[in-house]
Design a protein around this motif. Structure first.
Motif, PDB file in Angstrom:
ATOM      1  N   PRO A 240     -59.177  -2.472 -41.918  1.00 33.11           N
ATOM      2  CA  PRO A 240     -58.654  -1.612 -40.848  1.00 33.11           C
ATOM      3  C   PRO A 240     -57.344  -0.949 -41.286  1.00 33.11           C
ATOM      4  O   PRO A 240     -56.607  -1.479 -42.121  1.00 33.11           O
ATOM      5  CB  PRO A 240     -58.423  -2.602 -39.695  1.00 33.11           C
ATOM      6  N   ALA A 241     -57.087   0.201 -40.710  1.00 32.92           N
ATOM      7  CA  ALA A 241     -55.863   0.933 -41.037  1.00 32.92           C
ATOM      8  C   ALA A 241     -54.648   0.146 -40.554  1.00 32.92           C
ATOM      9  O   ALA A 241     -54.657  -0.434 -39.455  1.00 32.92           O
ATOM     10  CB  ALA A 241     -55.889   2.320 -40.401  1.00 32.92           C
ATOM     11  N   LEU A 242     -53.587   0.129 -41.352  1.00 31.06           N
ATOM     12  CA  LEU A 242     -52.362  -0.583 -41.009  1.00 31.06           C
ATOM     13  C   LEU A 242     -51.206   0.394 -40.895  1.00 31.06           C
ATOM     14  O   LEU A 242     -51.158   1.416 -41.595  1.00 31.06           O
ATOM     15  CB  LEU A 242     -52.034  -1.628 -42.088  1.00 31.06           C
ATOM     16  N   ALA A 243     -50.290   0.062 -40.008  1.00 31.94           N
ATOM     17  CA  ALA A 243     -49.064   0.853 -39.921  1.00 31.94           C
ATOM     18  C   ALA A 243     -48.256   0.672 -41.206  1.00 31.94           C
ATOM     19  O   ALA A 243     -48.535  -0.218 -42.032  1.00 31.94           O
ATOM     20  CB  ALA A 243     -48.260   0.420 -38.698  1.00 31.94           C
ATOM     21  N   GLU A 244     -47.243   1.504 -41.364  1.00 36.55           N
ATOM     22  CA  GLU A 244     -46.506   1.519 -42.632  1.00 36.55           C
ATOM     23  C   GLU A 244     -45.860   0.168 -42.950  1.00 36.55           C
ATOM     24  O   GLU A 244     -45.967  -0.329 -44.078  1.00 36.55           O
ATOM     25  CB  GLU A 244     -45.432   2.612 -42.575  1.00 36.55           C
ATOM     26  N   ARG A 245     -45.167  -0.419 -41.969  1.00 34.05           N
ATOM     27  CA  ARG A 245     -44.484  -1.680 -42.225  1.00 34.05           C
ATOM     28  C   ARG A 245     -45.457  -2.807 -42.574  1.00 34.05           C
ATOM     29  O   ARG A 245     -45.284  -3.474 -43.615  1.00 34.05           O
ATOM     30  CB  ARG A 245     -43.627  -2.061 -41.014  1.00 34.05           C
ATOM     31  N   PRO A 246     -46.505  -3.062 -41.776  1.00 33.51           N
ATOM     32  CA  PRO A 246     -47.464  -4.091 -42.173  1.00 33.51           C
ATOM     33  C   PRO A 246     -48.129  -3.806 -43.523  1.00 33.51           C
ATOM     34  O   PRO A 246     -48.363  -4.736 -44.304  1.00 33.51           O
ATOM     35  CB  PRO A 246     -48.490  -4.095 -41.031  1.00 33.51           C
ATOM     36  N   ALA A 247     -48.430  -2.550 -43.783  1.00 33.56           N
ATOM     37  CA  ALA A 247     -49.064  -2.212 -45.058  1.00 33.56           C
ATOM     38  C   ALA A 247     -48.151  -2.573 -46.228  1.00 33.56           C
ATOM     39  O   ALA A 247     -48.612  -3.085 -47.257  1.00 33.56           O
ATOM     40  CB  ALA A 247     -49.418  -0.725 -45.084  1.00 33.56           C
ATOM     41  N   THR A 248     -46.854  -2.313 -46.069  1.00 27.14           N
ATOM     42  CA  THR A 248     -45.898  -2.653 -47.130  1.00 27.14           C
ATOM     43  C   THR A 248     -45.832  -4.157 -47.350  1.00 27.14           C
ATOM     44  O   THR A 248     -45.840  -4.639 -48.495  1.00 27.14           O
ATOM     45  CB  THR A 248     -44.502  -2.106 -46.768  1.00 27.14           C
ATOM     46  N   LEU A 249     -45.780  -4.913 -46.249  1.00 28.43           N
ATOM     47  CA  LEU A 249     -45.714  -6.367 -46.366  1.00 28.43           C
ATOM     48  C   LEU A 249     -47.004  -6.936 -46.966  1.00 28.43           C
ATOM     49  O   LEU A 249     -46.965  -7.885 -47.766  1.00 28.43           O
ATOM     50  CB  LEU A 249     -45.451  -6.990 -44.999  1.00 28.43           C
ATOM     51  N   CYS A 250     -48.131  -6.356 -46.597  1.00 27.00           N
ATOM     52  CA  CYS A 250     -49.397  -6.846 -47.129  1.00 27.00           C
ATOM     53  C   CYS A 250     -49.525  -6.570 -48.624  1.00 27.00           C
ATOM     54  O   CYS A 250     -50.046  -7.415 -49.376  1.00 27.00           O
ATOM     55  CB  CYS A 250     -50.568  -6.227 -46.366  1.00 27.00           C
ATOM     56  N   ARG A 251     -49.066  -5.427 -49.071  1.00 28.25           N
ATOM     57  CA  ARG A 251     -49.080  -5.164 -50.511  1.00 28.25           C
ATOM     58  C   ARG A 251     -48.204  -6.165 -51.249  1.00 28.25           C
ATOM     59  O   ARG A 251     -48.568  -6.658 -52.333  1.00 28.25           O
ATOM     60  CB  ARG A 251     -48.617  -3.731 -50.794  1.00 28.25           C
ATOM     61  N   ALA A 252     -47.069  -6.480 -50.644  1.00 24.72           N
ATOM     62  CA  ALA A 252     -46.190  -7.483 -51.263  1.00 24.72           C
ATOM     63  C   ALA A 252     -46.874  -8.846 -51.307  1.00 24.72           C
ATOM     64  O   ALA A 252     -46.780  -9.569 -52.305  1.00 24.72           O
ATOM     65  CB  ALA A 252     -44.872  -7.567 -50.491  1.00 24.72           C
ATOM     66  N   LEU A 253     -47.575  -9.194 -50.224  1.00 27.96           N
ATOM     67  CA  LEU A 253     -48.271 -10.479 -50.201  1.00 27.96           C
ATOM     68  C   LEU A 253     -49.360 -10.537 -51.267  1.00 27.96           C
ATOM     69  O   LEU A 253     -49.480 -11.534 -51.999  1.00 27.96           O
ATOM     70  CB  LEU A 253     -48.892 -10.713 -48.822  1.00 27.96           C
ATOM     71  N   LEU A 254     -50.175  -9.502 -51.356  1.00 22.95           N
ATOM     72  CA  LEU A 254     -51.268  -9.500 -52.332  1.00 22.95           C
ATOM     73  C   LEU A 254     -50.752  -9.630 -53.767  1.00 22.95           C
ATOM     74  O   LEU A 254     -51.418 -10.228 -54.618  1.00 22.95           O
ATOM     75  CB  LEU A 254     -52.111  -8.236 -52.177  1.00 22.95           C
ATOM     76  N   SER A 255     -49.563  -9.100 -54.013  1.00 24.52           N
ATOM     77  CA  SER A 255     -48.999  -9.229 -55.364  1.00 24.52           C
ATOM     78  C   SER A 255     -48.524 -10.648 -55.657  1.00 24.52           C
ATOM     79  O   SER A 255     -48.347 -11.013 -56.827  1.00 24.52           O
ATOM     80  CB  SER A 255     -47.833  -8.252 -55.536  1.00 24.52           C
ATOM     81  N   GLN A 256     -48.330 -11.451 -54.608  1.00 23.43           N
ATOM     82  CA  GLN A 256     -47.838 -12.817 -54.776  1.00 23.43           C
ATOM     83  C   GLN A 256     -48.937 -13.871 -54.733  1.00 23.43           C
ATOM     84  O   GLN A 256     -48.705 -15.033 -55.088  1.00 23.43           O
ATOM     85  CB  GLN A 256     -46.805 -13.142 -53.677  1.00 23.43           C
ATOM     86  N   LEU A 257     -50.124 -13.493 -54.300  1.00 18.22           N
ATOM     87  CA  LEU A 257     -51.195 -14.478 -54.177  1.00 18.22           C
ATOM     88  C   LEU A 257     -51.568 -15.055 -55.547  1.00 18.22           C
ATOM     89  O   LEU A 257     -51.557 -14.339 -56.554  1.00 18.22           O
ATOM     90  CB  LEU A 257     -52.433 -13.846 -53.537  1.00 18.22           C
ATOM     91  N   PRO A 258     -51.916 -16.343 -55.599  1.00 22.07           N
ATOM     92  CA  PRO A 258     -52.258 -16.967 -56.874  1.00 22.07           C
ATOM     93  C   PRO A 258     -53.629 -16.510 -57.371  1.00 22.07           C
ATOM     94  O   PRO A 258     -54.466 -16.041 -56.593  1.00 22.07           O
ATOM     95  CB  PRO A 258     -52.271 -18.463 -56.534  1.00 22.07           C
ATOM     96  N   PRO A 259     -53.894 -16.632 -58.674  1.00 20.41           N
ATOM     97  CA  PRO A 259     -55.207 -16.258 -59.208  1.00 20.41           C
ATOM     98  C   PRO A 259     -56.328 -17.196 -58.779  1.00 20.41           C
ATOM     99  O   PRO A 259     -57.504 -16.850 -58.888  1.00 20.41           O
ATOM    100  CB  PRO A 259     -54.999 -16.311 -60.730  1.00 20.41           C
ATOM    101  N   SER A 260     -55.967 -18.368 -58.282  1.00 20.21           N
ATOM    102  CA  SER A 260     -56.986 -19.298 -57.787  1.00 20.21           C
ATOM    103  C   SER A 260     -56.382 -20.129 -56.665  1.00 20.21           C
ATOM    104  O   SER A 260     -55.165 -20.340 -56.610  1.00 20.21           O
ATOM    105  CB  SER A 260     -57.503 -20.212 -58.904  1.00 20.21           C
ATOM    106  N   VAL A 261     -57.230 -20.581 -55.775  1.00 18.20           N
ATOM    107  CA  VAL A 261     -56.846 -21.506 -54.708  1.00 18.20           C
ATOM    108  C   VAL A 261     -57.583 -22.810 -54.986  1.00 18.20           C
ATOM    109  O   VAL A 261     -58.805 -22.871 -54.861  1.00 18.20           O
ATOM    110  CB  VAL A 261     -57.203 -20.958 -53.320  1.00 18.20           C
TER     111      VAL A 261
END
Length: 208
Positions: free
Chosen positions: A81-102
């Protein structure tokens, strides 16, 4: 000095008397030899058995903690779903921090929203950033895992855990095959702490 002489009959009697003594001495020596030889034989046999036997008993096979079949690497279907600018920025930051495996689940590609979605393992554990936060009641239970507060809901095919103390919610779906859902979100919690700020207001159960 006078020489003492004996008759042939006396010599025969003396010889007959000494024969049983020699027989008893011979049998006694043989008995002692047997008593000594038996422990030595047992000891040698024990030593030989110990050398032939394995040093340790074979361990009983244990069930593997990971799946024996290869995990799929095909893209996992997820909405974006489309995200507003602030959530989209935070989500991109989160995805860059996620580990390669859980745990033992390797990360997989997604069909849409790679800047806000992630998937792991087969069946897929999914991570979706952004969207509407869940509505929880004051009596609902929440759970803190690695400084992140989660609300858990059960669905027919698994569990859904959603953050309730972050500026932008993060939702993790776990298929029912994955038991103890809170244990699976620990590495995801670490990435959330690093990328998504805390919300200004949080449920009472999340404080402390």
């Amino acid at each position: 000095m006078d020489k003492i002489t004996t008759s042939p009959a006396a010599d025969e009697a003396r010889t007959a008397d000494e024969a049983p003594r020699r027989d008893r001495s011979t049998r006694g020596a043989a008995l002692w030899a047997t008593l000594i030889a038996v422990p030595v034989t047992v000891a040698v046999a024990g030593f030989t058995f110990a050398k032939l036997a394995p040093d340790e008993p074979a361990a009983a096979p244990q069930p593997s903690a990971t799946a024996v079949r290869p995990q799929s690497t095909a893209p996992v279907e997820m909405p974006a779903p489309a995200l507003a600018e602030r959530p989209a920025t935070l989500c991109r930051a989160l995805l860059s921090q996620l580990p390669p495996s859980v745990r033992d689940l390797k990360q997989r590609p997604v069909t849409a929203g790679a800047e806000q979605n992630a998937a792991y393992g087969d069946p897929a554990l999914t991570v979706a950033c952004g969207g509407t936060p869940p509505v929880i009641q004051p009596t609902d239970e929440v759970w803190r895992v690695n400084k992140v507060c989660w609300y858990a809901a059960q669905e027919a095919d698994g569990s859904v855990l959603t953050t309730v103390d972050r500026e932008t919610p993060v939702r993790v779906r776990l298929p029912k095959q994955y038991e103890q859902p809170l244990q699976w979100v620990a590495p995801i919690s670490d990435a959330i702490v690093a990328a998504v700020p805390s919300a200004k207001t949080v449920p009472s159960g999340c404080s402390g």
